[in-house]
Design a protein around this motif. Structure first.
Motif, mmCIF file in Angstrom:
data_model
loop_
_atom_site.group_PDB
_atom_site.id
_atom_site.type_symbol
_atom_site.label_atom_id
_atom_site.label_comp_id
_atom_site.label_asym_id
_atom_site.label_seq_id
_atom_site.Cartn_x
_atom_site.Cartn_y
_atom_site.Cartn_z
ATOM 1 N N ASP A 27 0.809 -1.223 0.000
ATOM 2 C CA ASP A 27 0.000 0.000 0.000
ATOM 3 C C ASP A 27 0.843 1.275 0.000
ATOM 4 O O ASP A 27 0.305 2.373 -0.061
ATOM 5 N N CYS A 28 2.161 1.156 0.049
ATOM 6 C CA CYS A 28 3.049 2.327 0.069
ATOM 7 C C CYS A 28 3.841 2.498 -1.227
ATOM 8 O O CYS A 28 4.632 3.432 -1.338
ATOM 9 N N ALA A 124 -1.108 8.998 -0.880
ATOM 10 C CA ALA A 124 -1.688 10.003 0.022
ATOM 11 C C ALA A 124 -1.934 9.475 1.434
ATOM 12 O O ALA A 124 -1.880 10.250 2.398
ATOM 13 N N THR A 125 -2.167 8.199 1.593
ATOM 14 C CA THR A 125 -2.408 7.645 2.924
ATOM 15 C C THR A 125 -1.116 7.304 3.678
ATOM 16 O O THR A 125 -1.174 6.885 4.832
ATOM 17 N N ASN A 146 -7.730 8.313 -6.969
ATOM 18 C CA ASN A 146 -7.731 7.039 -7.700
ATOM 19 C C ASN A 146 -6.574 6.939 -8.698
ATOM 20 O O ASN A 146 -6.725 6.408 -9.796
ATOM 21 N N ALA A 147 -5.428 7.417 -8.309
ATOM 22 C CA ALA A 147 -4.256 7.397 -9.192
ATOM 23 C C ALA A 147 -3.790 5.973 -9.486
ATOM 24 O O ALA A 147 -3.287 5.699 -10.571
ATOM 25 N N LEU A 148 -3.943 5.090 -8.527
ATOM 26 C CA LEU A 148 -3.512 3.708 -8.677
ATOM 27 C C LEU A 148 -4.683 2.779 -8.387
ATOM 28 O O LEU A 148 -5.538 3.087 -7.550
ATOM 29 N N LYS A 149 -4.685 1.643 -9.073
ATOM 30 C CA LYS A 149 -5.710 0.639 -8.822
ATOM 31 C C LYS A 149 -5.034 -0.717 -8.693
ATOM 32 O O LYS A 149 -4.289 -1.142 -9.573
ATOM 33 N N TYR A 154 -8.374 1.287 -4.688
ATOM 34 C CA TYR A 154 -7.808 2.496 -5.288
ATOM 35 C C TYR A 154 -6.928 3.218 -4.273
ATOM 36 O O TYR A 154 -7.193 3.186 -3.073
ATOM 37 N N TYR A 155 -5.895 3.904 -4.789
ATOM 38 C CA TYR A 155 -5.007 4.709 -3.955
ATOM 39 C C TYR A 155 -4.874 6.093 -4.573
ATOM 40 O O TYR A 155 -4.646 6.229 -5.779
ATOM 41 N N ASP A 156 -4.993 7.102 -3.738
ATOM 42 C CA ASP A 156 -4.766 8.477 -4.172
ATOM 43 C C ASP A 156 -3.284 8.785 -4.048
ATOM 44 O O ASP A 156 -2.597 8.216 -3.192
ATOM 45 N N GLU A 157 -2.801 9.699 -4.887
ATOM 46 C CA GLU A 157 -1.400 10.121 -4.828
ATOM 47 C C GLU A 157 -1.302 11.627 -4.666
ATOM 48 O O GLU A 157 -2.154 12.374 -5.140
ATOM 49 N N GLU A 158 -0.224 12.023 -4.009
ATOM 50 C CA GLU A 158 0.077 13.436 -3.841
ATOM 51 C C GLU A 158 1.442 13.693 -4.460
ATOM 52 O O GLU A 158 2.375 12.914 -4.260
#
Length: 164
Positions: A27-28, A124-125, A146-149, A154-158
């Motif tokens: 997740d990272c 982001a998390t 939702n940058a990654l799936k 989904y994972y958000d990115e900053e």
């Protein structure tokens, strides 16, 4: 523990270390372990393109980070660099290795006269990583939902920047 520059030939098990990180903390990371199985060593060992690592007394990696200048083939991007592949093994958490890796990376990049900023992308998390980047002066300039799936997750990115 000592900080060293890693190379394709002297990398202290870089690939195995990264794979361990991918498996422990999927997740990272922006990629999956299967994406990295045959990936070449990420950098060329030049002032604007390098990988650093902390090596334990038993010559094992404890943490790594890479940096490369953007625009290797496009002049309009050469004022920027990308920090990537940052990982510190959980058994070394709390020893400030991440901070030391970042500080040394920033110090080295500042020696390259025509690089003006360092960019990075963080999940982001990943609050610990984001907090560390902010403490060293990085600021957010973009957020992608939702940058990654990964499967149905989904994972958000900053995206962050440090202006030198």
């Amino acid at each position: 523990m000592r900080l060293v520059e890693l190379t394709a030939t002297e990398n202290y098990g870089y690939q195995a270390f990264r794979m361990m990180g991918f498996h422990r903390h999927q997740d990272c990371f922006r990629s999956k372990p299967s994406d990295q199985v045959k990936a070449p060593f990420p950098t060329a060992g030049m002032p604007d393109n390098f990988t650093l690592g902390f090596i334990t007394a038993t010559n094992e990696l404890a943490g790594v980070v890479s940096f490369e200048r953007e625009g290797q083939t496009r002049q309009k991007f050469r004022h920027k660099g990308l920090l990537f592949g940052m990982y510190v093994a959980e058994e070394y958490s709390g020893q400030h290795l991440g901070r030391l890796l970042l500080e040394e990376t920033i110090r080295r990049v500042r020696l390259v006269s025509d690089i003006e900023q360092i960019n990075l992308t963080v999940i982001a998390t990943n609050h610990r990583a984001r907090s560390l980047y902010e403490k060293l002066g990085f600021t957010s300039f973009a957020y992608e939902k939702n940058a990654l799936k990964d499967g149905d997750m989904y994972y958000d990115e900053e995206q962050m920047v440090l202006f030198l």
